[in-house]
Design an enzyme around this catalytic site. Structure first.
Site, mmCIF file in Angstrom:
data_model
loop_
_atom_site.group_PDB
_atom_site.id
_atom_site.type_symbol
_atom_site.label_atom_id
_atom_site.label_comp_id
_atom_site.label_asym_id
_atom_site.label_seq_id
_atom_site.Cartn_x
_atom_site.Cartn_y
_atom_site.Cartn_z
ATOM 1 N N HIS A 85 -0.134 18.064 -11.768
ATOM 2 C CA HIS A 85 0.593 17.818 -10.526
ATOM 3 C C HIS A 85 2.034 18.324 -10.542
ATOM 4 O O HIS A 85 2.707 18.306 -9.512
ATOM 5 C CB HIS A 85 0.541 16.325 -10.157
ATOM 6 C CG HIS A 85 0.339 16.096 -8.693
ATOM 7 N ND1 HIS A 85 -0.138 14.931 -8.161
ATOM 8 C CD2 HIS A 85 0.567 16.918 -7.637
ATOM 9 C CE1 HIS A 85 -0.197 15.040 -6.836
ATOM 10 N NE2 HIS A 85 0.229 16.234 -6.492
ATOM 11 N N ASP A 108 -2.810 10.025 -4.397
ATOM 12 C CA ASP A 108 -2.678 9.961 -5.857
ATOM 13 C C ASP A 108 -2.784 8.508 -6.317
ATOM 14 O O ASP A 108 -2.389 7.597 -5.585
ATOM 15 C CB ASP A 108 -1.276 10.500 -6.218
ATOM 16 C CG ASP A 108 -1.158 10.992 -7.647
ATOM 17 O OD1 ASP A 108 -1.794 10.401 -8.539
ATOM 18 O OD2 ASP A 108 -0.411 11.959 -7.872
ATOM 19 N N ASP A 112 4.222 9.696 -9.354
ATOM 20 C CA ASP A 112 4.770 10.986 -9.822
ATOM 21 C C ASP A 112 6.230 11.172 -9.422
ATOM 22 O O ASP A 112 6.665 12.267 -9.078
ATOM 23 C CB ASP A 112 3.936 12.168 -9.258
ATOM 24 C CG ASP A 112 2.520 12.191 -9.809
ATOM 25 O OD1 ASP A 112 2.217 11.405 -10.714
ATOM 26 O OD2 ASP A 112 1.706 13.007 -9.324
ATOM 27 N N HIS A 125 4.414 16.308 -15.138
ATOM 28 C CA HIS A 125 3.494 16.029 -14.019
ATOM 29 C C HIS A 125 3.625 14.599 -13.502
ATOM 30 O O HIS A 125 3.025 14.269 -12.471
ATOM 31 C CB HIS A 125 2.041 16.388 -14.379
ATOM 32 C CG HIS A 125 1.463 15.608 -15.523
ATOM 33 N ND1 HIS A 125 0.997 14.336 -15.389
ATOM 34 C CD2 HIS A 125 1.268 15.938 -16.825
ATOM 35 C CE1 HIS A 125 0.528 13.905 -16.558
ATOM 36 N NE2 HIS A 125 0.693 14.867 -17.441
ATOM 37 N N ASP A 216 -4.210 14.626 -5.540
ATOM 38 C CA ASP A 216 -4.551 14.457 -6.958
ATOM 39 C C ASP A 216 -5.960 13.860 -7.018
ATOM 40 O O ASP A 216 -6.203 12.795 -6.447
ATOM 41 C CB ASP A 216 -3.527 13.514 -7.601
ATOM 42 C CG ASP A 216 -3.631 13.475 -9.107
ATOM 43 O OD1 ASP A 216 -4.765 13.495 -9.629
ATOM 44 O OD2 ASP A 216 -2.577 13.401 -9.762
HETATM 45 MN MN LIG Z 1 -0.458 13.122 -9.509
#
Ligand SMILES: [Mn+2]
Length: 319
Positions: A85, A108, A112, A125, A216
């Site tokens: 990611h 996701d 992140d 990531h 994701d």
């Molecule tokens: Mn992610």
């Protein structure tokens, strides 16, 4: 890129072992820009004794940003297939170069949004959004390889869907910078239909804008998407995932998609790898118009029998 820098990407996997992109995404005109070539910077030492491969990830992201910017400028909806990611550093930056008013839907299990100073793992990531967010720039140090990167998002430009593994510092950021998120608990509470309604209200309540979907695969439950680096129990169902992408397609504003964290090397079996990869294909295809009611490809007339059927008239006589 990132800690998967030597791993093959889903894109490579798809083009090697399934069918050509055109066949995977019927009804779409696919222009395959091919794999980008990334160089791992030699002697790419840890930043701050912790952050892994900063120069390599910085350089790869810069190459990707240029490629995405070019694709969007040429009028394409740009699909970036990863990789991990951290690639959103490049894809969102490149997209924003052409569409400065874009909104991001980040699907996701994880937020992140650690900064290089809050990350526990050192993996980039887990940090891309901290570099992209304007409000966080006084908290983010300049990493080697990142001097090209300019933050291009405000806190109100992002909506998360599917969160269920958020670090304490990330939770602090979400709350203190007033970032809209819908955790799995919120999806349980509201239902996915309300969640999408509120997502579009947040991003497009005042005016239409291009959407960047950063998806994701670990947002899905690990039973559906096992071949991924950081699976977390209790994720999206297949139906919730399809609903999210159907609704995004229906806005007509989808301008770029990231599909990340499908890692063919992490499946326990070929079945697990194939299941995860074809789920990713369904996500992308649904983003571009595949529907559960049936593909809306050209079919505008039912065939008519050319002559009356004889058995038919016999039947009528009997009645
Ligand atoms: Mn992610």
């Amino acid at each position: 890129i990132g800690d998967h820098i030597l791993n093959i990407s889903l894109g490579t996997y798809l083009s090697n072992s399934l069918s050509p992109f055109d066949a995977l995404f019927p009804g779409c005109q696919v222009h395959d820009f091919g794999d980008l070539n990334f160089t791992q910077v030699p002697n790419d030492e840890l930043y701050n004794n912790l952050i892994l491969y900063p120069r390599s990830v910085g350089l790869a992201s810069q190459v990707l940003a240029d490629a995405v910017s070019r694709a969007v400028a040429a009028g394409h909806s740009c699909v970036t297939i990863g990789g991990d990611h951290s690639l959103a550093l490049g894809s969102v930056s490149g997209h924003a170069r052409q569409c400065p008013h874009l909104g991001v839907i980040w699907v996701d299990a994880h937020a992140d949004i650690n900064t290089p100073l809050t990350t526990q793992s050192g993996n980039l990531h887990g940090q891309p959004l901290s570099f992209l967010l304007r409000e966080l720039q006084d908290k983010v140090p300049q990493l080697p390889g990142f001097s090209w990167l300019k933050p291009c998002l405000s806190a109100s430009d992002i909506v998360y869907i599917g969160l269920r593994d958020v670090d304490p510092a990330e939770y602090y950021i979400l709350k203190n910078y007033d970032i809209q998120y819908f955790s799995m608990r919120d999806i349980d509470r509201l239902g996915i239909q309300k969640v999408m309604e509120r997502t579009f209200e947040q991003l497009m309540g005042r005016r239409q804008r291009p959407i960047h979907l950063s998806f994701d695969i670990d947002a899905f439950d690990p039973s559906l998407a096992p071949a991924t680096g950081t699976p977390v129990l209790g994720g999206l169902t297949y139906r919730e995932g399809m609903y999210i992408t159907e609704e995004i397609h229906n806005t007509g504003m989808l301008s770029a998609v990231d599909m990340v964290e499908v890692n063919p090397l992490l499946g326990a079996s070929q079945e697990e790898v194939n299941a995860t990869a074809s789920l990713a294909v369904d996500v992308i295809a649904t983003c571009f118009g595949q529907t559960r009611e049936g593909a809306h490809t050209a079919f505008d007339e039912l065939p008519t029998p050319s002559s009356p059927d004889e058995s038919d008239s016999e039947e009528q006589v009997r009645i």
